[in-house]
Design a protein around this motif. Structure first.
Motif, PDB file in Angstrom:
ATOM      1  N   ASP A 277      69.572  66.000  87.931  1.00  0.00           N
ATOM      2  CA  ASP A 277      68.729  66.766  86.698  1.00  0.00           C
ATOM      3  C   ASP A 277      68.994  68.276  86.666  1.00  0.00           C
ATOM      4  OD1 ASP A 277      67.730  64.734  85.549  1.00  0.00           O
ATOM      5  OD2 ASP A 277      65.620  64.791  86.251  1.00  0.00           O
ATOM      6  N   SER A 278      69.031  68.784  88.056  1.00  0.00           N
ATOM      7  CA  SER A 278      69.288  70.178  87.999  1.00  0.00           C
ATOM      8  C   SER A 278      70.635  70.695  87.677  1.00  0.00           C
ATOM      9  CB  SER A 278      69.303  70.737  89.819  1.00  0.00           C
ATOM     10  OG  SER A 278      67.846  70.502  90.245  1.00  0.00           O
ATOM     11  N   ALA A 279      71.499  70.091  88.068  1.00  0.00           N
ATOM     12  CA  ALA A 279      72.968  70.241  87.740  1.00  0.00           C
ATOM     13  C   ALA A 279      73.055  70.070  85.943  1.00  0.00           C
ATOM     14  CB  ALA A 279      74.105  69.461  88.287  1.00  0.00           C
ATOM     15  N   THR A 280      72.391  69.194  85.511  1.00  0.00           N
ATOM     16  CA  THR A 280      72.380  68.749  84.013  1.00  0.00           C
ATOM     17  C   THR A 280      71.989  70.143  83.098  1.00  0.00           C
ATOM     18  OG1 THR A 280      72.169  66.517  84.356  1.00  0.00           O
ATOM     19  CG2 THR A 280      71.473  67.327  82.278  1.00  0.00           C
TER      20      THR A 280
ATOM     21  N   ASP B 109      62.961  67.811  78.888  1.00  0.00           N
ATOM     22  CA  ASP B 109      62.794  66.702  79.875  1.00  0.00           C
ATOM     23  C   ASP B 109      64.160  66.462  80.399  1.00  0.00           C
ATOM     24  OD1 ASP B 109      60.070  65.810  79.629  1.00  0.00           O
ATOM     25  OD2 ASP B 109      60.657  64.510  77.724  1.00  0.00           O
ATOM     26  N   GLY B 110      64.012  66.175  81.834  1.00  0.00           N
ATOM     27  CA  GLY B 110      65.245  65.275  82.475  1.00  0.00           C
ATOM     28  C   GLY B 110      65.057  63.943  82.710  1.00  0.00           C
ATOM     29  N   LEU B 111      65.622  63.337  83.428  1.00  0.00           N
ATOM     30  CA  LEU B 111      65.611  61.750  83.830  1.00  0.00           C
ATOM     31  C   LEU B 111      64.223  61.816  84.642  1.00  0.00           C
ATOM     32  CD1 LEU B 111      69.010  59.912  84.386  1.00  0.00           C
ATOM     33  CD2 LEU B 111      67.289  59.527  82.501  1.00  0.00           C
TER      34      LEU B 111
ATOM     35  N   LEU C 189      50.344  47.844 100.413  1.00  0.00           N
ATOM     36  CA  LEU C 189      50.223  48.369  99.130  1.00  0.00           C
ATOM     37  C   LEU C 189      51.161  47.683  98.090  1.00  0.00           C
ATOM     38  CD1 LEU C 189      49.480  52.328  99.461  1.00  0.00           C
ATOM     39  CD2 LEU C 189      47.789  50.461  99.026  1.00  0.00           C
ATOM     40  N   PRO C 190      50.831  47.400  96.996  1.00  0.00           N
ATOM     41  CA  PRO C 190      51.949  46.569  96.231  1.00  0.00           C
ATOM     42  C   PRO C 190      53.020  47.792  95.956  1.00  0.00           C
ATOM     43  CG  PRO C 190      49.932  47.379  94.617  1.00  0.00           C
ATOM     44  CD  PRO C 190      49.577  47.736  96.242  1.00  0.00           C
ATOM     45  N   VAL C 191      54.110  46.966  95.424  1.00  0.00           N
ATOM     46  CA  VAL C 191      55.562  47.988  95.459  1.00  0.00           C
ATOM     47  C   VAL C 191      55.638  48.011  93.788  1.00  0.00           C
ATOM     48  CG1 VAL C 191      58.066  47.777  95.585  1.00  0.00           C
ATOM     49  CG2 VAL C 191      56.589  46.685  97.295  1.00  0.00           C
ATOM     50  N   GLN C 192      55.957  49.353  93.627  1.00  0.00           N
ATOM     51  CA  GLN C 192      56.400  49.631  92.139  1.00  0.00           C
ATOM     52  C   GLN C 192      57.787  49.141  91.782  1.00  0.00           C
ATOM     53  OE1 GLN C 192      56.929  53.937  91.536  1.00  0.00           O
ATOM     54  NE2 GLN C 192      56.281  53.695  89.329  1.00  0.00           N
ATOM     55  N   THR C 193      57.971  48.555  90.709  1.00  0.00           N
ATOM     56  CA  THR C 193      58.959  47.914  90.536  1.00  0.00           C
ATOM     57  C   THR C 193      59.727  48.802  89.168  1.00  0.00           C
ATOM     58  OG1 THR C 193      58.028  46.158  89.118  1.00  0.00           O
ATOM     59  CG2 THR C 193      58.634  45.796  91.364  1.00  0.00           C
ATOM     60  N   THR C 194      59.037  49.250  88.228  1.00  0.00           N
ATOM     61  CA  THR C 194      59.734  49.928  87.100  1.00  0.00           C
ATOM     62  C   THR C 194      59.008  51.327  87.045  1.00  0.00           C
ATOM     63  OG1 THR C 194      57.813  48.929  85.659  1.00  0.00           O
ATOM     64  CG2 THR C 194      60.051  47.633  85.915  1.00  0.00           C
ATOM     65  N   ILE C 195      59.782  52.062  86.103  1.00  0.00           N
ATOM     66  CA  ILE C 195      59.365  53.403  85.711  1.00  0.00           C
ATOM     67  C   ILE C 195      59.972  53.708  84.598  1.00  0.00           C
ATOM     68  CG2 ILE C 195      61.334  54.900  86.907  1.00  0.00           C
ATOM     69  CD1 ILE C 195      59.227  56.521  88.306  1.00  0.00           C
ATOM     70  N   ASP C 196      58.995  54.487  83.893  1.00  0.00           N
ATOM     71  CA  ASP C 196      59.241  55.094  82.415  1.00  0.00           C
ATOM     72  C   ASP C 196      60.432  56.240  82.373  1.00  0.00           C
ATOM     73  OD1 ASP C 196      58.014  52.962  81.463  1.00  0.00           O
ATOM     74  OD2 ASP C 196      56.395  54.173  80.796  1.00  0.00           O
ATOM     75  N   VAL C 197      61.230  56.450  81.531  1.00  0.00           N
ATOM     76  CA  VAL C 197      62.022  57.593  81.503  1.00  0.00           C
ATOM     77  C   VAL C 197      61.884  58.033  80.216  1.00  0.00           C
ATOM     78  CG1 VAL C 197      64.556  58.187  81.235  1.00  0.00           C
ATOM     79  CG2 VAL C 197      64.011  56.305  82.759  1.00  0.00           C
ATOM     80  N   PRO C 198      61.784  59.265  80.227  1.00  0.00           N
ATOM     81  CA  PRO C 198      61.829  60.072  78.800  1.00  0.00           C
ATOM     82  C   PRO C 198      62.954  59.912  77.826  1.00  0.00           C
ATOM     83  CG  PRO C 198      61.252  61.544  80.856  1.00  0.00           C
ATOM     84  CD  PRO C 198      61.936  60.345  81.215  1.00  0.00           C
ATOM     85  N   LYS C 199      62.188  59.461  76.560  1.00  0.00           N
ATOM     86  CA  LYS C 199      63.256  59.077  75.551  1.00  0.00           C
ATOM     87  C   LYS C 199      64.188  60.141  75.246  1.00  0.00           C
ATOM     88  CE  LYS C 199      60.276  59.758  71.402  1.00  0.00           C
ATOM     89  NZ  LYS C 199      59.669  59.367  70.532  1.00  0.00           N
ATOM     90  N   ASP C 200      63.833  61.481  75.243  1.00  0.00           N
ATOM     91  CA  ASP C 200      64.568  62.574  74.882  1.00  0.00           C
ATOM     92  C   ASP C 200      65.244  63.131  76.044  1.00  0.00           C
ATOM     93  OD1 ASP C 200      64.175  62.133  72.262  1.00  0.00           O
ATOM     94  OD2 ASP C 200      62.240  63.087  72.361  1.00  0.00           O
ATOM     95  N   ALA C 201      65.451  62.533  77.337  1.00  0.00           N
ATOM     96  CA  ALA C 201      65.781  63.184  78.344  1.00  0.00           C
ATOM     97  C   ALA C 201      67.236  63.968  78.269  1.00  0.00           C
ATOM     98  CB  ALA C 201      65.983  62.258  79.697  1.00  0.00           C
ATOM     99  N   VAL C 202      67.413  64.985  78.640  1.00  0.00           N
ATOM    100  CA  VAL C 202      68.864  65.721  78.688  1.00  0.00           C
ATOM    101  C   VAL C 202      69.897  64.947  79.430  1.00  0.00           C
ATOM    102  CG1 VAL C 202      70.026  67.874  78.763  1.00  0.00           C
ATOM    103  CG2 VAL C 202      67.739  67.926  77.808  1.00  0.00           C
ATOM    104  N   LEU C 203      70.913  64.803  79.044  1.00  0.00           N
ATOM    105  CA  LEU C 203      71.784  64.156  80.028  1.00  0.00           C
ATOM    106  C   LEU C 203      73.211  64.842  79.980  1.00  0.00           C
ATOM    107  CD1 LEU C 203      71.630  60.470  78.446  1.00  0.00           C
ATOM    108  CD2 LEU C 203      70.677  61.408  80.685  1.00  0.00           C
ATOM    109  N   PRO C 204      73.912  64.833  81.043  1.00  0.00           N
ATOM    110  CA  PRO C 204      75.038  65.776  81.381  1.00  0.00           C
ATOM    111  C   PRO C 204      75.868  65.843  80.254  1.00  0.00           C
ATOM    112  CG  PRO C 204      74.662  64.444  83.188  1.00  0.00           C
ATOM    113  CD  PRO C 204      73.817  63.885  82.259  1.00  0.00           C
ATOM    114  N   ALA C 205      76.365  64.552  79.485  1.00  0.00           N
ATOM    115  CA  ALA C 205      77.515  64.401  78.397  1.00  0.00           C
ATOM    116  C   ALA C 205      77.204  65.266  77.360  1.00  0.00           C
ATOM    117  CB  ALA C 205      77.599  62.897  78.209  1.00  0.00           C
TER     118      ALA C 205
END
Length: 406
Positions: A341-344, A370-372, A41-57
């Motif tokens: 994400d859980s810690a965030t 959203d998280g990452l 099977l072909p390898v996945q090389t990229t993945i989308d990240v939610p633009k509004d993902a909550v980050l720890p900072a």
């Protein structure tokens, strides 16, 4: 979630692979000892990240008491320790990033080692719930230890988010403090069955389960989904080293694929002994097997392996992967990003003023953002409203994603 463009590319490539698979499977008629059935099977090389993902900072303006503490409780040592280490490294990274960005809110971090053993987990959990400065926990990683300790958390009113425990029964205990940051085995089992029989085109599947709550629950789920495609079943035990009896049954049954419902500590030598006895079919392991330790322990035998996991390939999220690599001199592992994400989520709650156990539990209960790795919102039992399962394979000695499978 993968983008539509990526999904489309994967689907087209998969279609080509499936045509090839059909030829391979025709050649393997006569049993798993006569020809390999592995599909490339072909390898996945990229993945989308939610633009509004909550980050720890956060916004960097948080203020809080300096004694507030989050904890990781789970395996740091033991036969499957790496699965726990992956998670607490993710938690550590989130807390470090939060504290660096928020000088007015320095959250403390404590770790408690359970060795992943249900019989040993009650001690560390009891110790943690008796420390009043701990107001939120990421853990426990494994289903058996989660089942053994959930009542202790509930009695103490201490919220805990598991980044990896998948037994469906965990959310049927009436606990209000337990939240699962991934899909359960009633999601993974059917996805694994479809992956094996539809994408890999392997119609005869032998299912082997260990004696853990996780192994038993997942085996039940995949057997139900496979139905008549189950070619045989057998059971092994935690800590088992010699799998010759089970290997003989499988060699005689000649299945196209073996699904091992358990952890890598037993799964790796089991696969190695299968291959050494002449088995040339596919070996499929779930999230408890998907770890680089599997490859290290199984050696070249691991070339026949695929995996299923309700975990996103965090190594494809460049910002996270680069930061993780810089912090730990290692690539993120299975469930590292779910731990992050859980810690965030807990840190974001503290930043919003939820600085005791009751308030932080309510924060998680009502969370909707959203998280990452995914969107986090739970139902009344602590299950995610929506989850995705990914497929993986061993490719040139590394575990790589082949995309979403369910």
């Amino acid at each position: 979630m993968a983008s539509k463009r990526i999904i489309g590319a994967l689907a087209a490539a998969a279609a080509v692979a499936l045509l090839t698979a059909g030829c391979v499977n025709q050649a393997s008629t006569g049993g798993s000892t006569s020809a390999t059935s592995k599909v490339d099977l072909p390898v996945q090389t990229t993945i989308d990240v939610p633009k509004d993902a909550v980050l720890p900072a956060g916004d960097g303006k948080a203020t809080c008491d300096s004694n507030l503490t989050l904890a990781y409780i789970g395996a740091e040592t033991g036969p499957n320790a790496q699965l726990g280490i992956n998670i607490y490294n993710g938690v550590q990274l989130a807390i470090d990033q939060h504290n660096k960005a928020n000088p007015g809110c320095q959250v403390q971090f404590k770790k408690f080692d359970t060795e992943g053993d249900p019989t040993k987990a009650t001690g560390p959990v009891t110790q943690a719930v008796n420390e009043p400065d701990i107001i939120g926990v990421v853990g426990l990683p494994f289903s058996g230890e989660s089942q053994a300790t959930g009542g202790i958390f509930e009695q103490a009113g201490l919220v805990h988010i598991t980044a990896s425990a998948t037994n469906p029964g965990l959310t049927k205990n009436g606990w209000t403090t337990f939240f699962r940051a991934l899909g359960n085995d009633n999601v993974q089992g059917p996805a694994a069955a479809t992956f094996i029989t539809k994408e890999l085109k392997l119609p005869k599947v032998y299912v082997v389960q260990d004696d853990s709550d996780y192994g038993i629950g997942l085996s039940t789920a995949i057997q139900k989904a496979l139905g008549s495609k189950v070619d045989g079943t057998d059971k092994v035990t935690t800590g088992q080293k010699d799998f010759s009896a089970t290997v003989s049954k499988i060699i005689n049954a000649k299945p196209d694929a073996v699904f091992y419902s358990g952890y890598y500590a037993e799964g790796a030598p089991f696969d190695q002994q299968l291959v050494n006895k002449g088995y040339k079919g596919v070996f499929v392991g779930p999230d408890g097997v998907k770890d680089d330790q599997f490859i290290k322990l199984a050696g070249n035998a691991s070339d026949n392996a695929y995996f299923t996991c309700p975990c996103i390939p965090g190594e494809l999220i460049k910002s996270f992967s680069d930061q993780y690599q810089a912090a730990f001199n290692a690539a993120p592992g299975t469930y590292s990003i779910e731990g992050y994400d859980s810690a965030t989520i807990l840190l974001a709650g503290i930043d919003k003023g939820n600085t005791d156990r009751a308030k932080l539990k309510d924060w998680v209960k009502n969370y909707n953002a959203d998280g990452l790795s995914k969107h986090y919102q739970w139902d009344s039992t602590g299950e995610l409203a929506k989850s995705t399962v990914y497929g993986y394979k061993v490719d040139s000695g590394k575990i790589v994603s082949v995309g979403a499978i369910g």
